[in-house]
Write a protein that holds these residues in place. Structure first.
Motif, mmCIF file in Angstrom:
data_model
loop_
_atom_site.group_PDB
_atom_site.id
_atom_site.type_symbol
_atom_site.label_atom_id
_atom_site.label_comp_id
_atom_site.label_asym_id
_atom_site.label_seq_id
_atom_site.Cartn_x
_atom_site.Cartn_y
_atom_site.Cartn_z
ATOM 1 N N LEU A 208 0.836 -1.202 0.000
ATOM 2 C CA LEU A 208 0.000 0.000 0.000
ATOM 3 C C LEU A 208 0.867 1.248 0.000
ATOM 4 O O LEU A 208 0.554 2.235 -0.669
ATOM 5 N N SER A 209 1.966 1.193 0.702
ATOM 6 C CA SER A 209 2.894 2.322 0.751
ATOM 7 C C SER A 209 3.403 2.680 -0.647
ATOM 8 O O SER A 209 3.457 3.855 -1.027
ATOM 9 N N GLU A 210 3.776 1.673 -1.428
ATOM 10 C CA GLU A 210 4.237 1.915 -2.797
ATOM 11 C C GLU A 210 3.152 2.560 -3.651
ATOM 12 O O GLU A 210 3.410 3.533 -4.374
ATOM 13 N N HIS A 211 1.952 2.034 -3.564
ATOM 14 C CA HIS A 211 0.841 2.561 -4.374
ATOM 15 C C HIS A 211 0.459 3.979 -3.949
ATOM 16 O O HIS A 211 0.165 4.826 -4.792
ATOM 17 N N LEU A 212 0.488 4.227 -2.648
ATOM 18 C CA LEU A 212 0.161 5.568 -2.156
ATOM 19 C C LEU A 212 1.204 6.588 -2.599
ATOM 20 O O LEU A 212 0.867 7.719 -2.951
ATOM 21 N N GLY A 213 2.471 6.192 -2.592
ATOM 22 C CA GLY A 213 3.526 7.089 -3.056
ATOM 23 C C GLY A 213 3.290 7.527 -4.490
ATOM 24 O O GLY A 213 3.384 8.719 -4.823
ATOM 25 N N ARG A 214 2.953 6.552 -5.352
ATOM 26 C CA ARG A 214 2.656 6.895 -6.750
ATOM 27 C C ARG A 214 1.413 7.770 -6.843
ATOM 28 O O ARG A 214 1.374 8.739 -7.604
ATOM 29 N N TYR A 215 0.389 7.442 -6.054
ATOM 30 C CA TYR A 215 -0.868 8.209 -6.050
ATOM 31 C C TYR A 215 -0.599 9.680 -5.713
ATOM 32 O O TYR A 215 -1.052 10.582 -6.412
ATOM 33 N N TYR A 216 0.175 9.917 -4.658
ATOM 34 C CA TYR A 216 0.444 11.294 -4.232
ATOM 35 C C TYR A 216 1.370 12.018 -5.208
ATOM 36 O O TYR A 216 1.164 13.193 -5.499
ATOM 37 N N ARG A 217 2.389 11.330 -5.723
ATOM 38 C CA ARG A 217 3.311 11.999 -6.652
ATOM 39 C C ARG A 217 2.586 12.478 -7.908
ATOM 40 O O ARG A 217 2.921 13.522 -8.456
ATOM 41 N N VAL B 240 5.222 14.054 0.087
ATOM 42 C CA VAL B 240 4.735 12.724 -0.305
ATOM 43 C C VAL B 240 4.943 11.707 0.814
ATOM 44 O O VAL B 240 4.009 10.983 1.186
ATOM 45 N N ASP B 241 6.145 11.628 1.348
ATOM 46 C CA ASP B 241 6.423 10.629 2.387
ATOM 47 C C ASP B 241 5.563 10.860 3.628
ATOM 48 O O ASP B 241 5.074 9.897 4.236
ATOM 49 N N ASP B 242 5.367 12.127 3.985
ATOM 50 C CA ASP B 242 4.523 12.427 5.140
ATOM 51 C C ASP B 242 3.085 11.983 4.895
ATOM 52 O O ASP B 242 2.439 11.417 5.779
ATOM 53 N N LEU B 243 2.592 12.242 3.691
ATOM 54 C CA LEU B 243 1.226 11.837 3.357
ATOM 55 C C LEU B 243 1.071 10.321 3.380
ATOM 56 O O LEU B 243 0.056 9.798 3.865
ATOM 57 N N VAL B 244 2.064 9.612 2.852
ATOM 58 C CA VAL B 244 2.014 8.148 2.876
ATOM 59 C C VAL B 244 1.946 7.663 4.321
ATOM 60 O O VAL B 244 1.108 6.810 4.662
ATOM 61 N N GLN B 245 2.799 8.217 5.177
ATOM 62 C CA GLN B 245 2.803 7.800 6.580
ATOM 63 C C GLN B 245 1.480 8.126 7.276
ATOM 64 O O GLN B 245 0.947 7.313 8.024
ATOM 65 N N GLU B 246 0.963 9.329 7.031
ATOM 66 C CA GLU B 246 -0.325 9.707 7.639
ATOM 67 C C GLU B 246 -1.435 8.776 7.178
ATOM 68 O O GLU B 246 -2.300 8.384 7.969
ATOM 69 N N THR B 247 -1.414 8.408 5.909
ATOM 70 C CA THR B 247 -2.449 7.528 5.371
ATOM 71 C C THR B 247 -2.322 6.131 5.945
ATOM 72 O O THR B 247 -3.331 5.523 6.338
ATOM 73 N N LEU B 248 -1.094 5.619 6.024
ATOM 74 C CA LEU B 248 -0.904 4.294 6.612
ATOM 75 C C LEU B 248 -1.336 4.269 8.071
ATOM 76 O O LEU B 248 -1.940 3.292 8.543
ATOM 77 N N LEU B 249 -1.050 5.341 8.777
ATOM 78 C CA LEU B 249 -1.480 5.426 10.171
ATOM 79 C C LEU B 249 -3.008 5.444 10.264
ATOM 80 O O LEU B 249 -3.601 4.775 11.114
#
Length: 181
Positions: free
Chosen positions: A33-42, A53-62
């Motif tokens: 999910l982290s990989e897919h979210l990174g692409r989604y945000y970029r 991007v990295d902050d958003l991925v972490q916030e979303t995973l949390l």
């Protein structure tokens, strides 16, 4: 696009296994999910926001982690996860609108402005319509910022009497100067 059903099946099965207590499936889910979210945000962020991007991925995973029990297994997992991601993206966009850079070169002009003198005079005139004791209590509590206990001790009144007098004085001002009662 043809890979979406396979992605959905893979992530959904990992989510269901993790909800059943499979820790390895959960780690795998978060990694994928982290990989897919990174692409989604970029793909969606402006250049000036791409460092987030990295902050958003972490916030979303949390958020996925804290809300995982709300996931309905009868529904698509990716739709649920990307809805969370979308809200995180919207939150960032709102925050970035508030982040504006204002030069402070002209701040001296603002500070030198006497535009606050008129409201202060209006306040003094409004307070002068109240009885002297009420006016003094409002000034000490609301304008000077003293505590009710301090004002009560200095006037010999009870704290509740100070509160009532201030409240009634403010209510009177509100009624006189166009406020709703």
């Amino acid at each position: 696009m043809s890979d979406l059903p396979a992605l959905e099946d893979r992530l959904r099965s990992l989510m269901l296994a993790s909800l059943a207590g499979d820790a390895a499936a959960y780690r795998d889910l978060l990694g994928q999910l982290s990989e897919h979210l990174g692409r989604y945000y970029r793909r969606r962020l402006r250049d000036d926001l791409s460092p987030h991007v990295d902050d958003l991925v972490q916030e979303t995973l949390l958020a996925v982690h804290t809300r995982r029990m709300t996931y309905d297994p009868k529904r698509a997992f990716t739709a649920w996860a990307y809805a969370i991601a979308r809200y995180k993206l919207i939150d960032l966009m709102r925050r970035s609108r508030r982040m504006s850079h204002v030069p402070i070169d002209d701040v001296a002009d603002f500070i030198a402005d006497d535009s606050l003198a008129a409201p202060a005079a209006d306040l003094a005139a409004a307070l002068d319509t109240l009885p002297e004791r009420t006016r003094g209590l409002i000034r000490r509590v609301k304008i000077e910022g003293r505590s009710v206990a301090e004002v009560a001790a200095s006037t010999g009144m009870s704290e509740s009497a100070v509160k009532v007098a201030v409240h009634r004085g403010l209510k009177s001002l509100l009624g006189r100067f166009g406020g709703k009662q």
